[in-house]
Design a protein around this motif. Structure first.
Motif, short mmCIF file in Angstrom:
data_model
loop_
_atom_site.label_atom_id
_atom_site.label_comp_id
_atom_site.label_asym_id
_atom_site.label_seq_id
_atom_site.Cartn_x
_atom_site.Cartn_y
_atom_site.Cartn_z
N ALA A 143 -24.57 7.15 24.68
CA ALA A 143 -25.81 7.81 25.05
C ALA A 143 -26.48 7.12 26.23
CB ALA A 143 -26.77 7.85 23.85
N TYR B 226 -19.11 11.60 20.02
CA TYR B 226 -20.39 11.80 20.69
C TYR B 226 -20.31 12.96 21.68
CZ TYR B 226 -24.23 10.83 23.95
OH TYR B 226 -25.33 10.93 24.75
N ARG C 70 -22.67 15.27 24.57
CA ARG C 70 -23.92 15.31 25.31
C ARG C 70 -24.04 16.68 26.01
NH1 ARG C 70 -25.69 10.97 29.93
NH2 ARG C 70 -25.36 9.49 28.25
N TYR D 160 -27.31 16.80 14.88
CA TYR D 160 -28.06 16.64 16.12
C TYR D 160 -28.81 15.32 16.08
CZ TYR D 160 -27.57 21.74 16.66
OH TYR D 160 -27.10 23.02 16.78
N PHE D 161 -29.02 14.76 17.24
CA PHE D 161 -29.99 13.66 17.33
C PHE D 161 -30.51 13.61 18.75
CE2 PHE D 161 -28.14 9.74 19.35
CZ PHE D 161 -26.97 10.30 19.80
N SER D 162 -31.71 13.04 18.88
CA SER D 162 -32.20 12.83 20.24
C SER D 162 -32.52 11.35 20.44
CB SER D 162 -33.39 13.75 20.55
OG SER D 162 -34.40 13.66 19.59
N GLY E 145 -32.51 9.27 17.91
CA GLY E 145 -31.55 8.66 17.00
C GLY E 145 -32.15 7.60 16.10
N LEU F 25 -21.66 13.84 16.74
CA LEU F 25 -23.07 13.63 17.06
C LEU F 25 -23.39 14.41 18.32
CD1 LEU F 25 -23.69 9.79 16.59
CD2 LEU F 25 -24.68 11.66 15.27
N ASP G 11 -26.09 15.02 21.10
CA ASP G 11 -27.26 14.34 21.67
C ASP G 11 -28.12 15.35 22.44
OD1 ASP G 11 -29.08 12.72 22.91
OD2 ASP G 11 -27.59 11.35 23.78
N ARG H 1 -31.02 14.65 23.81
CA ARG H 1 -32.04 13.93 24.58
C ARG H 1 -32.07 14.35 26.06
NH1 ARG H 1 -32.70 8.38 26.71
NH2 ARG H 1 -30.45 8.25 26.70
N ASN H 2 -30.94 14.83 26.54
CA ASN H 2 -30.87 15.08 27.98
C ASN H 2 -30.96 16.56 28.35
OD1 ASN H 2 -30.16 12.23 28.94
ND2 ASN H 2 -28.74 12.59 27.24
#
Lengths: 162, 783, 271
Positions: free
Chosen positions: A66, C6, C8, C27-29, C31, C48, C50, C52-53
């Motif tokens: 990430a 992972y 993205r 889902y996670f942002s 985390g 997972l 992500d 966040r982006n």
């Protein structure tokens, strides 16, 4: 497996790692930057704090994957060559460390704190801002003193740079 | 060089590596081919292991080896020992059950290691450890020491009937009883000393490396005493012969007692390295630390303190039950006996004292010394009693203490200890002045206007440091001597390495020990290196615990320095054609008093090594060693005053002022001493307000198993502390030092609880004084 | 933690598509809830995702009537937002009180709302500020959204995209923190809305997670002052009990915190 590229202390580092690899293990195990520590597994102790894209994060709760593309600064990258960062110098001057294990996370948290608050820190604010960092040796007394001292000096440094 | 000598606030030599991320802790070590250990731990508090099936686990990626207690036993790896023999009052030796490094047949606490997986990565080792299939027969469990002694309680070890390890006493029971019977006033208290989990921020870790060519073992480990680890592992655990085992404790991230002991994981890493053919590293995660690091305290006590009509203490009677957990840890047995009951006289003249201690097995993590070790428990008993007595008698807590202070030294207590020096009134006066004790009533009135309850509490503690002398502790059951060693190596250019058996894991030895050398020889601290923590470098040493490194460790250095100075005098007198008696060593020079004859320090050192012109019969070189065995314990003491404000609506306690006035004898570096007190007080406040290990009494599960449930003080929970010292020199060692590492944790809990109970006007409070408990008392007081 | 894969994604649609195609996914942002759970080996999603982006999930919009916060907006961003502080100051302060500075730099509003931890702060604000939870499929009113402990109206694979908070006439948030975890043991968000209605939401204390305290709402509707709450207590039978606080103690704290929220409107009161 994930291909991860992170700029660490100004140097681009690429590694192929398991997707589950945490940023702190990327730094410690893959790059050999062992200054960042792991003291808990519930994101509370703060020994693992580094700066990611300019702000303090707990590297034990960020996946390396990430953080792909991010810029990370660790305790090893804080000093300018042999010249200590004012926060590092203040921790030494005020005996803000004993065993040294929480110290890297404390210092990275403290630098972030001063960056956000500038010179406007008082004891109460500093103590509140240390919510996410445990120290078992110092009782925090001298850590607080060190941060307050450095915040004045860093404010001066920032002004001089502008 | 007075700027860097004894008494100077020298900034620390060790700091640069820590503040730049260059510290080297055990987890930072890597060696070629290194594999990782993952431990299979018991999920049950008490169960029989019916079967261990490793097939699925062995097939997991990266797995190199899986080992269980059966292999451990087959290889003759010895059970863990307890290094201090205690005899019950009937003369029988303590009842110790077997403590294998990997459980055999039965597990007795949640988290006990059952098997180990060695795999290529730490994550793979954990993955495979999870896949080891265990078949259990659960047994009833007991976590409370009082319940464990009751008939019908689950039995942990066949050796310990009713789970009783020993039933020990000290002092004169009859004398105490008759004094209490004839007393004008008797204060009685039931006291719990809460179980704590040490929580050094660096989790324990070990890296075991076996070299088959040399049949040699190396262990990097998070230890406070690497030589003791080596001795015990070779002499008792048969892991490796002592000359084939090197133990290195590099930078260690805090210990507080929890890193004294030789734990199963360290033994297993060394043994597994030989069994698997690869270096084996293990690093605890915090959850493992909670359920495998030795816990501290956990006493239940009934105590009575009797006074005559003049408010003079006449007797103290104490009955304590100590929870030892599921196994006897390395020094567990001495903590509630010789480190506890011998301190029950405190700072007071108490003509008759009796203490009975029963040590009990329960299905919990083993309990051993944690910062203060026995002395916080003793201080808590006595200082809660004294404060309570003052309230009952309607007299000032300060004056009741003052009236009963020991004022003449040496003073022989009824419980072994012979206090050599002290000045208790000086500490009391200093603390009361710093705390503005007189102004408290006004501050309380002001708080009341704001809806807060304000209280003030006091604690006058004494402790015993530098456990000694060896002959005495041996007669009390210690399995080791408690001296210290040092070697001073002067290089030909005059720089110095000091090799010490003490170990620094936050105590600042690299600085303070160098200050001693600087003070004696007049050379800069930067020209002195302190070497410690490696059995290949340092000949032998007993390590760091019990605030012993200054009084014992530095005394050994001082003794070695005496020998170095003697030789330097001999050489200088020869070179300068003067009398040895006239040689002065100061300011980096070796001078002949009353003349202008002198040599640089480095010139004399070089002369020792060139050996071109030495006195006849004098050996070349300049290196001296010493073993120092103290003549007595040291007795730091002091007075702590805590002031609190309580929000009666929530029960939240705020520490608004904390004053510590300590007598540590001579200070080497006041900055370091203050830091030790700050940290100790924080841990003591932690015990008083926050920290409590909680087990589920039904099934023995550890509930306070993460930082979400085990509460430790954060920066925002504490004030800045007012720390000062008074000084009476310790006559028992050459430097007059007493030790300062544990005082804060010893003296502070009763001060905090005395303050809270003062604020609430209710004495019925146990530690930790959580908001809920304080709220409940505040409600009662309001109603 | 166990090994995982992972992902993205760059858009909400891509994220949803990944979720349905990969099977076992989470889902996670930020985390900051999921990763500690995975580290404790209590959760082990094979994938997972992500969030966040994803640009659509970021950002803050404020109008006179509402403040809308993108799901991937961090607590620190909300805390520092002049728009949020200007419209609903206690909401910004709430965000600035979650965890610690490093946690706030990474943890997100959406993660908190989607997870509905019974001790999280945000659910109290969503409920008291009559929030609307926007997802990639629909809009859900706060009253319908929180359905129990770690449980929401979200369907499998549904993604919280933003939450719209109604700007009240006035509001306040008070919390008493668990000494160990520092999550609220009792957090009470009180809001008096422009239509005159009062909403009181309680987090950290309920057995079933966040809840509205109806009796307090009624009392405050008649008399919006701390005095109106005196003598009022929440029924302890639905209140959580653990080593840090019994149900009666937490129930008492709920009353105290409600009073403090009303007595200190426009801000956060924290113990």
């Amino acid at each position: 497996m994930a291909n991860v590229t992170i700029t660490v202390n100004g140097k681009s580092e690429s590694r192929e790692v398991e997707d589950r690899t945490l940023l702190v293990h990327f730094l410690r195990d893959h790059l050999g930057l062992t200054g960042t520590h792991v003291g808990c597994d519930t994101s509370q102790c703060g020994a693992c704090v580094v700066h990611m894209d300019g702000i303090a994060v707990k590297s034990c709760t960020v996946l390396a994957a990430a953080a792909d593309g991010a810029e990370v600064v660790t305790i090893e990258g804080l000093a300018d060559g042999d010249e200590l960062h004012p926060m590092q110098a203040a921790f030494r001057e005020h005996h803000g460390l004993q065993c040294g294990f929480c110290t890297p996370g404390m210092i990275m948290t403290a630098v972030d704190m001063v960056q956000r608050h500038g010179g406007n820190l008082d004891e109460k604010t500093v103590r509140h801002e240390l919510e996410g960092n445990y120290c078992r040796c110092t009782g925090y007394h001298n850590i607080v003193k060190a941060i307050l001292d450095a915040s004045g000096k860093m404010g001066g440094v920032q002004q001089a740079a502008e | 060089m007075g700027m860097e000598g004894i008494g100077a606030r020298v900034t620390r030599k060790e700091d640069k590596r820590f503040i730049t991320g260059r510290g080297r802790y055990t987890d930072d070590m890597t060696v070629p081919g290194m594999a990782h250990a993952g431990f299979v731990r018991s999920p049950h508090a008490h169960a029989k292991i019916k079967n261990i099936d490793i097939k699925a686990a062995a097939a997991k990626p990266g797995v190199i080896k899986i080992l269980t207690g059966a292999e451990l036993a087959a290889d003759g790896i010895g059970n863990l020992i307890c290094g201090w023999m205690i005899h019950s009052k009937d003369g029988s030796p303590m009842n110790m059950g077997a403590y294998p490094a990997l459980a055999q047949e039965v597990v007795r606490h949640v988290g006990q290691p059952v098997a180990v997986v060695v795999a290529e990565t730490a994550a793979q080792a954990r993955d495979a450890a999870d896949a080891v299939a265990l078949d259990w027969e659960e047994l009833p469990a007991v976590t409370d020491a009082v319940k464990a002694m009751e008939s019908g309680a689950p039995q942990l070890h066949p050796e310990a009937k009713n789970n009783l390890i020993y039933d020990w006493e000290i002092g004169e029971s009859d004398a105490a009883d008759s004094a209490i019977a004839g007393a004008a006033h008797v204060t009685k208290l039931d006291i719990t000393n809460n179980r704590l989990i040490p929580n050094a921020i660096e989790p324990r870790a070990a890296l075991g490396v076996y070299d088959p060519a040399e049949e040699h073992y190396t262990l990097w480990t998070t230890s406070q005493n690497p030589h003791v680890a080596r001795l015990v592992m070779s002499a008792f655990y048969n892991v490796a012969p002592e000359h084939k085992l090197r133990v290195i404790a590099p930078d260690v991230g805090g210990g507080f007692g929890s890193k004294i002991y030789i734990y199963p994981e360290e033994i297993v890493c060394l043994w597994a390295s030989k069994r698997s053919g690869v270096p084996v590293k293990w690093v605890a995660d915090r959850s493992e630390s909670f359920m495998s690091d030795a816990h501290g305290r956990d006493h239940v006590t009934h105590a009575e303190l009797a006074f005559d009509a003049d408010n003079k203490m006449v007797a103290l009677k104490v009955d304590t039950i100590a929870n030892f957990g599921a196994y006897m840890s390395l020094f567990s047995s001495c903590v509630p006996t010789y480190l506890y009951a011998t301190l029950l006289s405190g700072q007071y003249v108490i003509p008759a004292i009796h203490c009975n201690v029963r040590a009990v097995y329960t299905n919990t993590v083993p309990v051993d010394a944690y910062r203060g070790a026995g002395r916080p428990e003793a201080t808590y008993v006595l200082e809660r009693l004294v404060e309570t007595a003052a309230r009952e008698l309607g007299v000032s807590p300060a004056e009741l203490r003052r009236k009963n202070f020991i004022t003449e030294f040496p003073y022989q207590t009824p419980v072994i200890m012979n206090y050599d020096a002290g000045g208790y009134e000086a500490s009391l006066d200093a603390a009361m002045k710093a705390a503005d004790y007189e102004g408290f009533a006004a501050r309380r009135a002001d708080a009341e206007k704001r809806g807060k309850r304000r209280g003030i509490g006091m604690s006058c503690y004494i402790e015993a440091c530098g456990i000694a002398p060896s002959q005495a502790v041996g007669s009390l059951g210690a399995g080791v001597g408690l001296w210290e060693s040092a070697e001073v190596r002067v290089n030909p250019v005059g720089t110095i390495e000091v090799l010490t058996g003490s170990h620094s894991h936050g105590q600042s030895h690299e600085t303070t020990f160098a200050q001693l050398v600087s003070d004696r020889l007049g050379i800069p601290v930067d020209n002195v290196s302190i070497v410690h923590g490696d059995t290949d470098k340092v000949q032998f040493g007993m390590g760091t615990y019990g605030s012993r490194s200054g009084a014992v460790g530095m005394s050994a250095i001082a003794k070695a320095l005496d020998k170095v100075e003697t030789k330097v005098r001999t050489i200088a007198a020869h070179l300068l054609e003067a009398s040895e008696a006239d040689v002065e060593i100061a300011d980096g020079e070796v001078r002949i008093a009353g003349t202008d004859k002198k040599l640089g320090w480095h010139e004399v050192c070089l002369a020792a090594y060139t050996a071109h012109n030495l006195p006849a019969d004098l050996e070349p070189g300049l290196k001296e060693g010493a073993f120092y065995d103290p003549t007595n314990f040291t007795f730091p003491a002091g007075c702590y005053i805590c002031e609190v404000e309580i929000d009666p609506d929530t029960g939240k306690t705020e520490i608004v002022q904390f004053v510590a006035a300590d007598d540590f004898g001579r200070l080497i570096n006041p900055m370091v001493v203050e830091g030790q007190v700050h940290g100790g007080v924080a841990q003591g406040v932690g015990q008083a307000l926050f920290e409590g290990c909680v087990y589920d009494p039904e099934n023995g599960q550890l509930i306070s198993a993460t930082y979400n449930d085990y509460s430790m003080p954060r920066a925002g929970d504490l004030p800045s502390f007012d720390v000062s010292t008074t000084e009476t020199l310790c006559p028992g060692n050459p430097l007059g030092m007493k030790g300062c590492g544990e005082a804060g944790a010893i003296g502070s809990p009763p001060a905090v609880i005395n303050a809270i109970t003062d604020a609430l006007g209710n004495n019925d409070l146990t530690m930790p004084a959580t908001p809920q408990k304080v709220w409940q008392l505040a409600q009662g007081a309001a109603g | 933690m166990y090994e995982t894969t992972y992902h993205r994604p760059g858009s909400v649609a891509e994220a949803a598509s990944l979720f349905s195609s990969t099977g076992d996914a989470a889902y996670f942002s930020g985390g900051h809830t999921l990763l500690p759970t995975m580290k404790a080996r209590l959760a082990a999603p094979a994938n997972l995702i992500d969030l966040r982006n994803i640009p659509d999930l970021k950002g803050i919009q404020a109008s006179g009537d509402s403040v809308t916060i993108g799901a991937a907006t961090t607590h620190a961003e909300v805390a520092a937002s002049n728009d949020v502080a200007g419209a609903i100051a206690p909401l910004a302060a709430l965000a600035g009180s979650i965890g610690d500075p490093a946690v706030r730099h990474v943890g997100t509003m959406g993660g908190s709302v989607a997870n509905n931890d019974p001790a999280a702060d945000y659910p109290a604000a969503v409920l008291a500020l009559a929030g609307t939870v926007h997802t990639n499929k629909r809009e859900i009113a706060a009253d319908d959204y929180f359905t129990g402990l770690f449980s929401t109206a979200l369907e499998e694979g549904e993604i919280v995209t933003k939450v719209a908070f109604k700007v009240p006439e006035t509001s306040g948030y008070a919390k008493f923190r668990n000494p160990a975890s520092r999550y609220p043991m009792a957090g009470v968000f009180v809001a008096k809305h422009k239509d005159g209605s009062v909403r009181v939401a309680v987090t950290g204390a309920g057995n079933d997670g966040v809840f509205r305290w109806n009796a307090a709402e009624e009392a405050l509707s008649g008399n919006f002052s701390a005095d109106a709450l005196k003598g009022l207590s929440v029924d302890a039978s639905g209140i959580m009990s653990d080593i840090h606080g019994s149900a009666p103690y937490r129930a008492h704290l709920v009353g105290v915190m409600a009073g403090r929220a009303v007595a200190n409107l426009g801000t956060l009161t924290m113990d």
